[in-house]
Design an enzyme around this catalytic site. Structure first.
Site, PDB file in Angstrom:
ATOM      1  N   CYS A  62       0.833  -1.203   0.000  1.00 14.99           N
ATOM      2  CA  CYS A  62       0.000   0.000   0.000  1.00 14.99           C
ATOM      3  C   CYS A  62       0.870   1.257   0.000  1.00 14.99           C
ATOM      4  CB  CYS A  62      -0.929  -0.018   1.212  1.00 14.99           C
ATOM      5  SG  CYS A  62      -2.002   1.421   1.317  1.00 14.99           S
ATOM      6  N   CYS A  72      -0.491   4.135   2.074  1.00 19.07           N
ATOM      7  CA  CYS A  72      -0.334   3.942   3.526  1.00 19.07           C
ATOM      8  C   CYS A  72       1.122   4.154   3.954  1.00 19.07           C
ATOM      9  CB  CYS A  72      -0.719   2.522   3.935  1.00 19.07           C
ATOM     10  SG  CYS A  72      -2.296   1.972   3.285  1.00 19.07           S
ATOM     11  N   ASP A  73       2.057   3.608   3.185  1.00 22.33           N
ATOM     12  CA  ASP A  73       3.431   3.503   3.674  1.00 22.33           C
ATOM     13  C   ASP A  73       4.459   4.340   2.915  1.00 22.33           C
ATOM     14  OD1 ASP A  73       2.598   1.706   5.610  1.00 22.33           O
ATOM     15  OD2 ASP A  73       2.801  -0.010   4.272  1.00 22.33           O
TER      16      ASP A  73
HETATM   17  C1  LIG Z   1       0.171  -3.705   5.586  1.00 26.29           C
HETATM   18  C2  LIG Z   1      -0.995  -2.763   5.439  1.00 26.29           C
HETATM   19  C3  LIG Z   1      -0.877  -1.472   5.915  1.00 26.29           C
HETATM   20  C4  LIG Z   1      -1.944  -0.588   5.809  1.00 26.29           C
HETATM   21  N1  LIG Z   1      -1.811   0.673   6.308  1.00 26.29           N
HETATM   22  C5  LIG Z   1      -2.848   1.511   6.258  1.00 26.29           C
HETATM   23  C6  LIG Z   1      -2.733   2.823   6.816  1.00 26.29           C
HETATM   24  O1  LIG Z   1      -1.690   3.217   7.340  1.00 26.29           O
HETATM   25  N2  LIG Z   1      -3.821   3.626   6.731  1.00 26.29           N
HETATM   26  C7  LIG Z   1      -4.994   3.232   6.134  1.00 26.29           C
HETATM   27  O2  LIG Z   1      -5.957   4.004   6.117  1.00 26.29           O
HETATM   28  N3  LIG Z   1      -5.115   2.007   5.591  1.00 26.29           N
HETATM   29  C8  LIG Z   1      -4.086   1.141   5.639  1.00 26.29           C
HETATM   30  N4  LIG Z   1      -4.198  -0.093   5.074  1.00 26.29           N
HETATM   31  C9  LIG Z   1      -5.457  -0.459   4.412  1.00 26.29           C
HETATM   32  C10 LIG Z   1      -6.506  -0.835   5.479  1.00 26.29           C
HETATM   33  O3  LIG Z   1      -5.954  -1.776   6.350  1.00 26.29           O
HETATM   34  C11 LIG Z   1      -7.771  -1.365   4.823  1.00 26.29           C
HETATM   35  O4  LIG Z   1      -8.266  -0.433   3.879  1.00 26.29           O
HETATM   36  C12 LIG Z   1      -8.848  -1.620   5.882  1.00 26.29           C
HETATM   37  O5  LIG Z   1      -8.374  -2.474   6.893  1.00 26.29           O
HETATM   38  C13 LIG Z   1     -10.104  -2.224   5.258  1.00 26.29           C
HETATM   39  O6  LIG Z   1     -11.002  -2.444   6.293  1.00 26.29           O
HETATM   40  P1  LIG Z   1     -12.181  -3.507   6.188  1.00 26.29           P
HETATM   41  O7  LIG Z   1     -12.887  -3.401   7.500  1.00 26.29           O
HETATM   42  O8  LIG Z   1     -12.930  -3.318   4.944  1.00 26.29           O
HETATM   43  O9  LIG Z   1     -11.495  -4.938   6.047  1.00 26.29           O
HETATM   44  P2  LIG Z   1     -10.264  -5.681   6.734  1.00 26.29           P
HETATM   45  O10 LIG Z   1      -9.438  -4.803   7.575  1.00 26.29           O
HETATM   46  O11 LIG Z   1      -9.625  -6.416   5.612  1.00 26.29           O
HETATM   47  O12 LIG Z   1     -10.996  -6.730   7.680  1.00 26.29           O
HETATM   48  C14 LIG Z   1     -11.710  -7.801   7.152  1.00 26.29           C
HETATM   49  C15 LIG Z   1     -12.257  -8.621   8.305  1.00 26.29           C
HETATM   50  O13 LIG Z   1     -13.166  -9.590   7.807  1.00 26.29           O
HETATM   51  C16 LIG Z   1     -12.935 -10.827   8.446  1.00 26.29           C
HETATM   52  N5  LIG Z   1     -13.461 -11.858   7.559  1.00 26.29           N
HETATM   53  C17 LIG Z   1     -13.177 -12.092   6.253  1.00 26.29           C
HETATM   54  N6  LIG Z   1     -13.894 -13.117   5.786  1.00 26.29           N
HETATM   55  C18 LIG Z   1     -14.657 -13.554   6.833  1.00 26.29           C
HETATM   56  C19 LIG Z   1     -15.607 -14.618   7.006  1.00 26.29           C
HETATM   57  N7  LIG Z   1     -15.935 -15.435   6.009  1.00 26.29           N
HETATM   58  N8  LIG Z   1     -16.182 -14.761   8.230  1.00 26.29           N
HETATM   59  C20 LIG Z   1     -15.871 -13.923   9.240  1.00 26.29           C
HETATM   60  N9  LIG Z   1     -14.994 -12.920   9.141  1.00 26.29           N
HETATM   61  C21 LIG Z   1     -14.393 -12.749   7.953  1.00 26.29           C
HETATM   62  C22 LIG Z   1     -11.430 -10.852   8.698  1.00 26.29           C
HETATM   63  O14 LIG Z   1     -11.117 -11.759   9.745  1.00 26.29           O
HETATM   64  C23 LIG Z   1     -11.215  -9.388   9.096  1.00 26.29           C
HETATM   65  O15 LIG Z   1     -11.471  -9.228  10.468  1.00 26.29           O
HETATM   66  C24 LIG Z   1      -3.145  -1.008   5.179  1.00 26.29           C
HETATM   67  C25 LIG Z   1      -3.266  -2.305   4.678  1.00 26.29           C
HETATM   68  C26 LIG Z   1      -2.215  -3.180   4.820  1.00 26.29           C
HETATM   69  C27 LIG Z   1      -2.354  -4.600   4.301  1.00 26.29           C
END
Ligand SMILES: Cc1cc2nc3c(=O)[nH]c(=O)nc-3n(C[C@H](O)[C@H](O)[C@H](O)COP(=O)(O)OP(=O)(O)OC[C@H]3O[C@@H](n4cnc5c(N)ncnc54)[C@H](O)[C@@H]3O)c2cc1C
Length: 327
Positions: free
Chosen positions: A140, A143-144
């Site tokens: 990302c 992000c980084d």
């Molecule tokens: C290394 C890294 C660094 C990042 N740094 C930043 C940053 O500094 N700032 C920023 O704004 N964004 C950052 N991001 C991006 C950010 O993390 C994502 O945009 C954000 O987390 C998305 O949120 P979400 O809730 O949609 O999903 P996610 O955070 O992906 O969470 C998905 C959830 O769904 C659950 N899940 C999936 N399938 C199932 C299932 N079948 N049953 C039950 N649970 C399930 C998983 O266990 C998880 O808890 C970063 C991403 C990465 C990978």
């Protein structure tokens, strides 16, 4: 219907910023949400040390710490947070059915999908090693990228997102080397041209990653090879960015929900969290191939809870929205 089947008003799948934000809003609106965390409690942010762009943390915060705070906030208003993986759904009827760990069946009036997306990586041992160490591998740039100001970085990828990320990095970094596997970009012409015309981006075609080099703690370079000539070279770099796509975690929904060709859930009505199934809402990265940020995930989590609440209120006159605390 068996008496043993649990019946809930609102079931949230996923515990990233989208899921927890949806839970905060749903709990404060008397929807008694049940949230399943999945196999990554806290979501993608738990894999990063520094979150510096989420509003409200002027000094920055670690990803795991921030997600524990979001969880605590959701629990404070009564969200029932559970361990468990949703393995199957049935959205064919009025009541939406889900199965937890292939065993427990739950029926819910509303479902909020917050299952996120997973970044794809090359799978090299050295890449995974420095990714886990937080030592210079990232998927990302937004992000980084900031952590690599005035430094030299390498980025892998040839699509639109890779071009956009390379261009973003070029504004922060001294030099960006872009590795393109074929002899041309996959990206649209306009995006490819933008990269080609950026002075501090060097493009290496027909080039793949052999190994991410480091000192055991942080990345110091990348060894690459030309897949035509087999010639190898080492490129000094402190950051290695992988921009080869994401996979939305939406496989279990594919028989019921409209997905795009990559698997992202399509919003039935743009500007809302609604899917093509009444009472099923989506938030966060599971439907977002554009922004993919914690703050946008949280924002759409809020939208999903409000949409679910309005759906319940319209369906059932006895359901009273807790307007005193919700806004
Ligand atoms: C290394 C890294 C660094 C990042 N740094 C930043 C940053 O500094 N700032 C920023 O704004 N964004 C950052 N991001 C991006 C950010 O993390 C994502 O945009 C954000 O987390 C998305 O949120 P979400 O809730 O949609 O999903 P996610 O955070 O992906 O969470 C998905 C959830 O769904 C659950 N899940 C999936 N399938 C199932 C299932 N079948 N049953 C039950 N649970 C399930 C998983 O266990 C998880 O808890 C970063 C991403 C990465 C990978």
């Amino acid at each position: 219907m068996s008496d043993n089947i649990e019946k809930v008003k609102c079931l949230i799948i996923g515990s990233g910023p989208a899921g927890y934000t949806a839970a905060i809003y749903a709990a404060r609106a008397n929807m008694n949400p049940v949230l399943y965390q999945g196999n990554q409690p806290g979501g993608q942010l738990t894999t990063t040390n520094d979150v510096e762009n989420f509003p409200g943390y002027p000094e920055g915060i670690t990803g795991p710490e921030m997600m524990l705070q979001l969880q605590a906030q959701a629990e404070r208003f009564g969200t029932d947070i559970r361990n468990g993986w949703i393995t199957k759904v049935d959205f064919s009827g009025d009541v939406h059915k889900v199965w937890v760990n292939d065993e427990t069946e739950i029926h819910s009036d509303t479902i909020i999908i917050s299952t996120g997306a997973s970044a794809k990586y090359l799978g090299l041992e050295s890449e995974q090693k420095y990714l886990k160490l937080g030592g210079g591998v990232s998927a990302c740039a937004v992000c980084d990228g900031f952590f690599y100001r005035n430094q030299e970085v390498v980025i892998v990828g040839a699509g639109d997102s890779a071009c956009e990320e390379a261009h973003y990095l070029s504004k922060l970094c001294k030099k960006v080397t872009m590795l393109v596997r074929r002899d041309e970009f996959r990206a649209s012409k306009i995006m490819a041209e933008r990269v080609k015309n950026t002075e501090n981006i060097e493009i290496l075609y027909n080039t793949e990653t052999d190994e991410v080099l480091g000192d055991g703690q942080v990345v110091t370079g990348v060894r690459v090879f030309n897949n035509q000539t087999k010639e190898k070279q080492e490129i000094p770099a402190t950051g290695f960015f992988v921009a080869i796509g994401h996979k939305p975690n939406t496989d279990i929904f594919k028989d019921y929900l409209d997905l795009d060709e990559t698997g992202y859930i399509i919003n039935a009505k743009p500007g809302t969290s609604k899917t093509n199934i009444e009472g099923v809402f989506v938030s966060g990265d599971a439907a977002d191939h554009v922004y993919r940020q914690a703050i946008t995930a949280a924002g759409t989590g809020c939208m999903a809870a409000l949409d679910a609440e309005r759906y319940l209120a319209a369906k059932d006159a006895s359901f009273e929205v807790n307007t005193a605390t919700n806004y």
